[in-house]
Design an enzyme around this catalytic site. Structure first.
Site, PDB file in Angstrom:
ATOM      1  N   CYS A 170     -15.138 -20.044  23.460  1.00 20.77           N
ATOM      2  CA  CYS A 170     -15.747 -19.355  22.319  1.00 20.77           C
ATOM      3  C   CYS A 170     -14.805 -19.151  21.144  1.00 20.77           C
ATOM      4  CB  CYS A 170     -16.257 -17.977  22.760  1.00 20.77           C
ATOM      5  SG  CYS A 170     -17.622 -18.024  23.905  1.00 20.77           S
ATOM      6  N   ASP A 171     -13.529 -19.446  21.324  1.00 22.92           N
ATOM      7  CA  ASP A 171     -12.553 -19.147  20.269  1.00 22.92           C
ATOM      8  C   ASP A 171     -11.617 -20.333  20.039  1.00 22.92           C
ATOM      9  OD1 ASP A 171     -11.612 -17.375  18.371  1.00 22.92           O
ATOM     10  OD2 ASP A 171     -10.161 -16.431  19.706  1.00 22.92           O
ATOM     11  N   PRO A 172     -12.168 -21.490  19.632  1.00 23.07           N
ATOM     12  CA  PRO A 172     -11.368 -22.714  19.531  1.00 23.07           C
ATOM     13  C   PRO A 172     -10.618 -22.863  18.209  1.00 23.07           C
ATOM     14  CG  PRO A 172     -13.641 -23.215  19.024  1.00 23.07           C
ATOM     15  CD  PRO A 172     -13.596 -21.742  19.331  1.00 23.07           C
TER      16      PRO A 172
END
Length: 204
Positions: free
Chosen positions: A52-54
């Site tokens: 979710c946090d690339p």
């Protein structure tokens, strides 16, 4: 690795926003971004479980140009219904198929079937115009006022949808996808994100 022992691995590389070092290593930045996009889409749409946090600090480029994803502390699992609905919605917009776009939103429960006509009209207006597509899929306004116009069209649609429900469980996907698009623009600005995505979603 166990409840009391966390095993780590050192990966030699630089953050994806370090273009100077990647160029010094003669990294193929286009191929790197294709790997980055493919990784995200495979996670979300094939596995239904995605990072979710690339952002650039969580994704490295190694000396030989490979992608390394880090820090899986923020992940999300999507149900089959949501996963299929998002696929239809995104593909419907990308490939200019209003009925498929509407199918996706209805399938994932954002609106009811009774709102189909409004959704298809919105899709025809939004996804058949190149300036609108550039904003939605590439985060690239072609001229002043384009971004404001997109928001105006979206607000107009939401105002007239009687059955609209905020898709809380899918907000993390939208956030992650937005990050992916912006990273691609930063790392490989020579080509639009749409052009990078096309061979991935339409393999020969």
């Amino acid at each position: 690795t166990s409840q009391r022992v966390l095993t780590l691995e050192f990966i030699d590389g630089v953050s994806l926003n370090n273009r100077a070092q990647m160029d010094a290593w003669e990294v193929d930045r286009k191929a790197l971004m294709e790997s980055y996009l493919r990784a995200f889409f495979c996670q979300a749409f094939e596995g239904g479980f995605f990072h979710c946090d690339p952002h650039p600090a969580n994704a490295l480029c190694t000396r030989d140009g490979r992608l390394a994803l880090l820090d899986f502390g923020m992940v999300k699992r999507m149900s089959e219904r949501i996963r299929v609905g998002l696929l239809k919605e995104i593909f419907g917009g990308f490939f200019k198929i209003p009925t498929l776009f509407a199918d996706g939103l209805i399938e994932r429960g954002v609106v009811a079937e009774s709102e189909r006509d409004a959704l298809e009209e919105f899709a025809r207006d939004m996804f058949t115009k190149e300036d609108m597509r550039a904003i939605v899929f590439d985060h690239d306004p072609q001229k002043d006022g384009d971004l404001r116009l997109v928001f105006q069209k979206l607000l107009k649609l939401l105002k007239h949808l009687e059955t609209f429900r905020t898709p809380q469980e899918q907000l993390m996907f939208g956030r992650a996808l937005s990050i992916v698009i912006d990273v691609c623009r930063e790392v490989y600005p020579e080509e639009s994100v749409s052009n990078l995505v096309r061979p991935i979603v339409t393999p020969i």
